[in-house]
Structure formats: structure tokens, C-alpha cells
Design an enzyme around this catalytic site. Structure first.
Site, PDB file in Angstrom:
ATOM      1  N   ARG A  73     -31.080 -21.146  -0.290  1.00 14.31           N
ATOM      2  CA  ARG A  73     -30.678 -21.526  -1.638  1.00 14.31           C
ATOM      3  C   ARG A  73     -30.196 -22.965  -1.730  1.00 14.31           C
ATOM      4  NH1 ARG A  73     -25.545 -19.609  -5.271  1.00 14.31           N
ATOM      5  NH2 ARG A  73     -26.365 -20.258  -7.281  1.00 14.31           N
ATOM      6  N   LEU A  74     -30.749 -23.670  -2.712  1.00 12.42           N
ATOM      7  CA  LEU A  74     -30.176 -24.924  -3.185  1.00 12.42           C
ATOM      8  C   LEU A  74     -29.515 -24.593  -4.510  1.00 12.42           C
ATOM      9  CD1 LEU A  74     -29.826 -28.009  -2.899  1.00 12.42           C
ATOM     10  CD2 LEU A  74     -31.941 -28.265  -4.201  1.00 12.42           C
ATOM     11  N   CYS A  92     -35.591 -24.299  -3.590  1.00 10.29           N
ATOM     12  CA  CYS A  92     -35.173 -23.247  -2.678  1.00 10.29           C
ATOM     13  C   CYS A  92     -36.353 -22.851  -1.802  1.00 10.29           C
ATOM     14  CB  CYS A  92     -34.672 -22.025  -3.441  1.00 10.29           C
ATOM     15  SG  CYS A  92     -33.185 -22.303  -4.430  1.00 10.29           S
ATOM     16  N   ASN A  99     -37.557 -18.826  -6.342  1.00 14.20           N
ATOM     17  CA  ASN A  99     -37.500 -20.269  -6.133  1.00 14.20           C
ATOM     18  C   ASN A  99     -37.945 -20.942  -7.410  1.00 14.20           C
ATOM     19  OD1 ASN A  99     -37.696 -22.943  -5.257  1.00 14.20           O
ATOM     20  ND2 ASN A  99     -39.711 -22.620  -4.355  1.00 14.20           N
ATOM     21  N   GLY A 100     -37.082 -21.787  -7.975  1.00 20.72           N
ATOM     22  CA  GLY A 100     -37.473 -22.513  -9.172  1.00 20.72           C
ATOM     23  C   GLY A 100     -36.336 -22.632 -10.162  1.00 20.72           C
TER      24      GLY A 100
END
Length: 214
Positions: free
Chosen positions: A43-44, A2, A66-67
Site C-alpha cells: 500500500r501507498l 500500490c 490498486n488505483g
């Protein structure tokens, strides 16, 4: 993967930021603004596609992250967290609300995060043990701007090159510690966190993990 970004006392160019970070999170792009603060998240979607949207809110806290936290369900059990989604983002948010920065010791994963505390009027930022996830920030005067990538900062701010750091890179093949190619831009060290006052942002990184201890 992300992408995160945010600012204090600085107005982000959101369309340009979206262009720079889109490759990090093509599924959703969301912005949160309150007073002198902005959060922007790309966002992924991996965990809990419906329930893991960011920025995420809980009581007086708002997070962008993120992570991935591999043991987040174990963290929920340890701290007896009452979460409503299957998202590791919610686990982080609830664990921080209950235990403060000490909860970082419980995390197994790769991450950078920023949590806005509207009661204390401060930001909490943190990075994983190995520094696998990137976190770059600009600070000058009362302005604080951060992003997952240097290029995103470069296109938001009138940055200038720091010649001594370029020379350092040419000599050693890497930037030493938190150095970057730009003046007033730093990288949050691996295994570190910081509390940042909203009105007059200053960053004093605190090590929460050190490999020498192991």
C-alpha cells in the site's frame, strides 16, 4: 501507486514478493490467506490512511485494489452505500456487493482489483478503461497467480520464454493485445473483467467498456 498479487492453488514466496513490489507500496505490506487462496497487498496510502487498509473485508467479500477512484463519493450517493470509512476501496467493495460488475460503469478513475467471494467460491478481477494500472496473470492446470508486475511473477514461477511473442515485440515494438514474453502469462485487457472459479481457475475476459462505442 500500490502493488497487488495473489494466487490460487500456489504458495507464494511472500518475502520475495515483498522485495519485488516494495517500491509500489512502502507504507504497508499485508497478506491474507484462506484455503487455496492468497492475497498480498503493498500500500501507498493516499485516501483515508487509517481506514483504507487492505485487504479489506465486507460480509463474504475480500478485496485488494490498486488505483484511485476520483468520484467514489458520488458512487456512494448513487447506490446509497452505508460505508464507515472515507476510502475508495470500501466504496468499490460495497458497490460490487450491491450491483455486481455493472458498478464498473459508474467508476471514474484508474484501477485494477481482485475480489474474493467466499460464498460463490470465485474471484472477480477487473481493470480500468484505459488499462492504466497493470494486471498480469499466470494460469496453468489448476494454478492461477497474478501480480502488478511481470518481474514479480517471474521470480515466483519457473517461467519459460515464448519466442513468437519476442519476435512479435521486435517486429512491432510492443506486445500485441494480452501477449507477454512468457508462456502461460497474459495481461488482463483494458476495460475487462473476469470471474475465476477457485478450484479450477480459467480466465475468460469480458469487455465492460469499449472505446469504439464512443
Amino acid at each position: 501507486m500500490c502493488g497487488i498479487a495473489g494466487s490460487l492453488n500456489f504458495k507464494l514466496n511472500i518475502p520475495l514478493l515483498t522485495k519485488d513490489l516494495f517500491h509500489r507500496g512502502p507504507d504497508e505490506q499485508t497478506t491474507f490467506e484462506e484455503n487455496n487462496l492468497q492475497f498480498h497487498h503493498h500500500r501507498l496510502a493516499i485516501l483515508d490512511i487509517d481506514g483504507g487498509r487492505q485487504p479489506m473485508h465486507y460480509k463474504h467479500l475480500t478485496i485488494i485494489f490498486n488505483g484511485e477512484i476520483y468520484n467514489h463519493l458520488d458512487v456512494r450517493k448513487k447506490h446509497q452505500l452505508n460505508c464507515t470509512t472515507n476510502s475508495d476501496t470500501e466504496t468499490i467493495l460495497h458497490a460490487y456487493a450491491k450491483a455486481g460488475p455493472d458498478f464498473l460503469q459508474d467508476l471514474d478513475g484508474m484501477f485494477v482489483l481482485a475480489i474474493y467471494d467466499r460464498e460463490k467460491q470465485q474471484l472477480f478481477i477487473a481493470r480500468d478503461r484505459a488499462g492504466k494500472k497493470p494486471f498480469y496473470y499466470f494460469t496453468k492446470g489448476n494454478q492461477f497467480v497474478f501480480a502488478s508486475e511481470l518481474n514479480a511473477l517471474r521470480n515466483q514461477l519457473p517461467l519459460t520464454i515464448r519466442d513468437t511473442h519476442i519476435q512479435q515485440y521486435i517486429r512491432m515494438g510492443y506486445f500485441y493485445k494480452s501477449s507477454t514474453p512468457y508462456n502461460d502469462v497474459h495481461e488482463l485487457p483494458a476495460g475487462s473483467y473476469a470471474f475465476i472459479p477457485l478450484e479450477l481457475p480459467t480466465v475468460q475476459a469480458i469487455k465492460w467498456w469499449n472505446i469504439h462505442s464512443f
